[in-house]
Design a protein around this motif. Structure first.
Motif, PDB file in Angstrom:
ATOM      1  N   ASN A  84      51.775 180.577 134.666  1.00 19.69           N
ATOM      2  CA  ASN A  84      50.915 179.992 135.768  1.00 19.69           C
ATOM      3  C   ASN A  84      49.682 180.240 136.094  1.00 19.69           C
ATOM      4  O   ASN A  84      48.613 179.871 136.137  1.00 19.69           O
ATOM      5  N   SER A 121      47.343 179.834 132.919  1.00 19.33           N
ATOM      6  CA  SER A 121      46.777 178.516 132.954  1.00 19.33           C
ATOM      7  C   SER A 121      45.668 178.293 133.717  1.00 19.33           C
ATOM      8  O   SER A 121      44.768 177.646 133.631  1.00 19.33           O
ATOM      9  N   THR A 160      49.719 164.041 131.320  1.00 14.39           N
ATOM     10  CA  THR A 160      50.227 165.139 132.062  1.00 14.39           C
ATOM     11  C   THR A 160      48.852 165.632 132.740  1.00 14.39           C
ATOM     12  O   THR A 160      47.882 165.332 132.617  1.00 14.39           O
ATOM     13  N   PRO A 161      49.130 166.438 133.762  1.00 13.66           N
ATOM     14  CA  PRO A 161      48.021 167.277 134.455  1.00 13.66           C
ATOM     15  C   PRO A 161      47.238 168.025 133.426  1.00 13.66           C
ATOM     16  O   PRO A 161      46.065 168.046 133.601  1.00 13.66           O
ATOM     17  N   PHE A 162      47.735 168.822 132.485  1.00 14.07           N
ATOM     18  CA  PHE A 162      46.976 169.321 131.377  1.00 14.07           C
ATOM     19  C   PHE A 162      46.122 168.365 130.647  1.00 14.07           C
ATOM     20  O   PHE A 162      44.887 168.624 130.475  1.00 14.07           O
ATOM     21  N   THR A 163      46.688 167.189 130.116  1.00 11.12           N
ATOM     22  CA  THR A 163      45.647 166.441 129.197  1.00 11.12           C
ATOM     23  C   THR A 163      44.741 165.615 130.382  1.00 11.12           C
ATOM     24  O   THR A 163      43.649 165.408 129.762  1.00 11.12           O
ATOM     25  N   SER A 164      45.212 165.470 131.676  1.00 15.87           N
ATOM     26  CA  SER A 164      44.181 164.620 132.112  1.00 15.87           C
ATOM     27  C   SER A 164      42.983 165.689 132.540  1.00 15.87           C
ATOM     28  O   SER A 164      41.795 165.333 132.767  1.00 15.87           O
ATOM     29  N   PHE A 165      43.133 166.901 133.020  1.00 12.90           N
ATOM     30  CA  PHE A 165      42.407 167.962 133.434  1.00 12.90           C
ATOM     31  C   PHE A 165      41.431 168.251 132.045  1.00 12.90           C
ATOM     32  O   PHE A 165      40.053 168.330 132.184  1.00 12.90           O
TER      33      PHE A 165
END
Length: 84
Positions: free
Chosen positions: A3, A6, A59-64
């Protein structure tokens, strides 16, 4: 542990994109245009999923990545999905 890595990577991306936007004539317009184009590319990819068979999970990663890095971020996600 993961975490923190990231969060650190996200902070570095935000700083780099913010610094690049600060050197433009209209920094806010550039940031918003990149975010809208990135989200549009992600939405277009989801819309064309039944036709092309290429999809990215939301996911939060792809949207970020789509919001901060824009279309190049979405292309990078597609390449990473292909490689991994």
């Amino acid at each position: 542990m993961m975490n923190w890595w990231s969060m650190g990577g996200a902070a570095v991306c935000l700083l780099v994109v913010g610094r690049c936007a600060a050197h433009q004539h209209h920094p806010l317009r550039g940031l918003l245009a990149g975010a809208v184009c990135g989200l549009g590319a992600l939405a277009l990819l989801a819309l064309l999923d039944p036709v092309t068979g290429v999809s990215l999970p939301l996911t939060p990663f792809t949207s970020f990545t789509a919001v901060v890095l824009g279309v190049p971020g979405v292309i990078t996600l597609l390449i990473l999905q292909l490689l991994l």
